[in-house]
Design a protein around this motif. Structure first.
Motif, PDB file in Angstrom:
ATOM      1  N   GLY A 272     -12.087  27.934 -22.897  1.00 11.74           N
ATOM      2  CA  GLY A 272     -10.910  27.536 -22.135  1.00 11.74           C
ATOM      3  C   GLY A 272     -11.161  26.338 -21.246  1.00 11.74           C
ATOM      4  O   GLY A 272     -10.287  25.919 -20.492  1.00 11.74           O
ATOM      5  N   SER A 273     -12.357  25.769 -21.337  1.00  9.47           N
ATOM      6  CA  SER A 273     -12.726  24.610 -20.513  1.00  9.47           C
ATOM      7  C   SER A 273     -12.612  23.337 -21.346  1.00  9.47           C
ATOM      8  O   SER A 273     -13.265  23.209 -22.387  1.00  9.47           O
ATOM      9  N   THR A 274     -11.825  22.394 -20.884  1.00 10.02           N
ATOM     10  CA  THR A 274     -11.687  21.123 -21.599  1.00 10.02           C
ATOM     11  C   THR A 274     -13.030  20.411 -21.708  1.00 10.02           C
ATOM     12  O   THR A 274     -13.340  19.796 -22.743  1.00 10.02           O
ATOM     13  N   ARG A 275     -13.845  20.502 -20.673  1.00  9.55           N
ATOM     14  CA  ARG A 275     -15.164  19.859 -20.717  1.00  9.55           C
ATOM     15  C   ARG A 275     -16.015  20.441 -21.831  1.00  9.55           C
ATOM     16  O   ARG A 275     -16.652  19.707 -22.607  1.00  9.55           O
ATOM     17  N   VAL A 276     -16.045  21.781 -21.923  1.00  6.09           N
ATOM     18  CA  VAL A 276     -16.849  22.439 -22.961  1.00  6.09           C
ATOM     19  C   VAL A 276     -16.255  22.174 -24.344  1.00  6.09           C
ATOM     20  O   VAL A 276     -16.987  21.949 -25.313  1.00  6.09           O
ATOM     21  N   LEU A 277     -14.929  22.186 -24.442  1.00 11.47           N
ATOM     22  CA  LEU A 277     -14.290  21.892 -25.723  1.00 11.47           C
ATOM     23  C   LEU A 277     -14.701  20.511 -26.235  1.00 11.47           C
ATOM     24  O   LEU A 277     -14.905  20.320 -27.440  1.00 11.47           O
ATOM     25  N   LYS A 278     -14.825  19.552 -25.319  1.00 13.04           N
ATOM     26  CA  LYS A 278     -15.267  18.213 -25.729  1.00 13.04           C
ATOM     27  C   LYS A 278     -16.705  18.257 -26.224  1.00 13.04           C
ATOM     28  O   LYS A 278     -17.051  17.633 -27.241  1.00 13.04           O
ATOM     29  N   GLU A 279     -17.566  19.006 -25.533  1.00 11.87           N
ATOM     30  CA  GLU A 279     -18.956  19.153 -25.971  1.00 11.87           C
ATOM     31  C   GLU A 279     -19.030  19.863 -27.319  1.00 11.87           C
ATOM     32  O   GLU A 279     -19.930  19.606 -28.118  1.00 11.87           O
ATOM     33  N   MET A 280     -18.095  20.750 -27.581  1.00 12.57           N
ATOM     34  CA  MET A 280     -18.034  21.469 -28.863  1.00 12.57           C
ATOM     35  C   MET A 280     -17.456  20.617 -29.993  1.00 12.57           C
ATOM     36  O   MET A 280     -17.473  21.029 -31.143  1.00 12.57           O
TER      37      MET A 280
END
Length: 452
Positions: A272-280
């Motif tokens: 649910g984190s945009t930052r983590v989604l970008k890393e993913m």
């Protein structure tokens, strides 16, 4: 291939992983059936033992090694010679390298080589040697293989293979290859044939069904496919997997318009984190995902939304996790598959150092599970004191007098088998169930009328 070598041989297949692996197992089973082999229920009764593997999580490797090792202690096979084969994603990834740790394996075949499993096994019986085939490009004969469906009323229908997304944590594109769609008319004709064979429900399969047809037509045509398949007369349509970045408005409209499409969508969010989604490398933001959910629910009120969520992705902070937790609370999933991140060598994420203690990750995981249990229970409560049509799949593992089936929303539904009734007259039929119990993971109630 000297196919007579396999005639009369018994075989056992154990499948790990996703629905694509299940369908691959059905095709391997169908091929062996066509060569005169006989399926058995236990590896100890089998001349041929096949493991269809998944490599999404590290535990899959450990499980395979344990299963193969246990085969060493099996009694002698009925024919006096047992061939052990490993197929699927681990086979495609490791190839001949598997023999280093699995010295009792005779045959290794990758995800693109299942059409050759019969000849590989026959050669192993003939010369007692190891045989490995792990091609990089899928054999065109694979889609025309016979298959042995696990049930007569449901069928997996692959519409494409491979994946182009390259999420940073995922090994699938490396073992399944790039996206390749099946011809549109071929899929529709296959479903029409299944309808003539009295199949009631199909599941359209692809690593990302929403991008179906992009490689053929220059743009996705999954919405068109849903509408065409819906016109075949099939009663229930499900599909998986569905990537949020490619779920187009026309697909949502088709889901709403085609009566056979079940009101259930598995829409993997992962974080649910945009930052983590970008890393993913997921290529959508938290806000875009939530907006997509709103548009789905506007078009299909009451839809059951399910998802996948990874906890402990490298570098995930407490703030990142709280974003995931709040998204789960906002979306209110009917079910979620929750996983602790598993490092997969060869993926970009595997190179990211993460100092987060395991007990912190485990605590986050448990907090997320608690939220999912709450929302799943809440969703099922919405079916309490309603009548739900359930497609009966068999009986409960705990009680063979209790029918078990699936609702349109993909809920497990239980109802007592009427006294003196024959279970076979219910399997593969749809029954109405008056729901008087709605638990977190199932509904139960009493039958209304007979099977249809």
């Amino acid at each position: 291939m000297n196919s007579s070598i396999l005639s009369g041989k018994t075989y056992f297949i154990r499948t790990f992983g996703c629905q694509m692996n299940l369908h691959d197992s059905e095709r391997v089973s169908g091929l062996l059936d066509s060569l005169g082999c006989l399926e058995v229920g236990e590896p100890s009764d089998a001349d041929i033992v096949i493991f269809m593997t998944c490599c999404v999580r590290e535990a899959a490797d450990t499980r395979l090694y344990g299963q193969c090792s246990s085969c060493k202690s099996l009694p002698k096979s009925p024919s006096g010679r047992r061939v052990i084969a490993v197929g699927g994603c681990i086979a495609q990834r490791d190839g001949e390298g598997l023999l280093t740790n699995l010295d009792n394996v005779d045959v290794i075949f990758g995800t693109h080589s299942i059409a050759h499993v019969g000849e590989l096994i026959a050669q192993a019986f003939e010369d007692g040697d190891h045989h490995v085939r792990c091609e990089e490009i899928e054999d065109k004969g694979a889609t025309s293989m016979p298959w042995h469906r696990a049930t007569t009323f449901h069928s997996w229908v692959p519409i494409m293979t491979g994946c182009n997304n390259f999420c940073s944590y995922c090994i699938v594109p490396y073992v399944r290859g790039r996206e390749k769609s099946r011809p549109f008319e071929q899929i529709v004709d296959e479903v029409a044939g299944l309808v003539r064979s009295d199949v009631r429900e199909i599941t359209l399969l692809g690593q990302n069904v929403n991008s179906y047809g992009r490689d053929i037509f220059g743009k996705p045509r999954f919405a068109d496919l849903l509408r065409a398949v819906g016109e075949t007369g099939i009663e229930r349509i499900r599909f998986t997997s569905s990537h949020p970045k490619d779920l187009l408005p026309e697909t949502i409209n088709a889901m709403a318009d085609v009566p056979a499409v079940m009101p259930h969508l598995h829409l993997a969010v992962q974080s649910g984190s945009t930052r983590v989604l970008k890393e993913m490398n997921r290529r959508y933001t938290r806000e875009q995902y939530i907006d997509l959910v709103r548009s789905i629910r506007e078009k299909i009120p009451g839809i059951a939304l399910t998802t996948d969520i990874i906890v402990g992705f490298p570098g995930e902070t407490e703030e990142d996790f709280l974003q995931t937790l709040s998204l789960a609370e906002e979306v209110r999933y009917a079910q979620a598959f929750t996983f602790i991140y598993s490092k997969r060598e060869g993926t970009p994420a595997a190179m990211i150092d993460d100092p987060t203690p395991h007990d912190v990750i485990l605590d986050r995981f448990n907090r997320l599970v608690s939220v999912i249990e709450t929302t799943a229970h809440e969703f099922n409560q919405g079916q309490l004191h309603t009548t739900v049509p359930a497609l009966i799949e068999g009986t409960s593992k705990k009680d063979d007098c209790m029918l078990q089936g699936k609702s349109p929303w993909n809920q497990t539904v239980h109802a007592p088998l009427p006294e003196g009734a024959d279970i076979d007259s219910y399997i593969g039929k749809i029954v109405d169930v008056d729901v008087d119990v709605a638990k977190t993971w199932y509904l139960s109630g009493s039958l209304v009328g007979g099977p249809r």
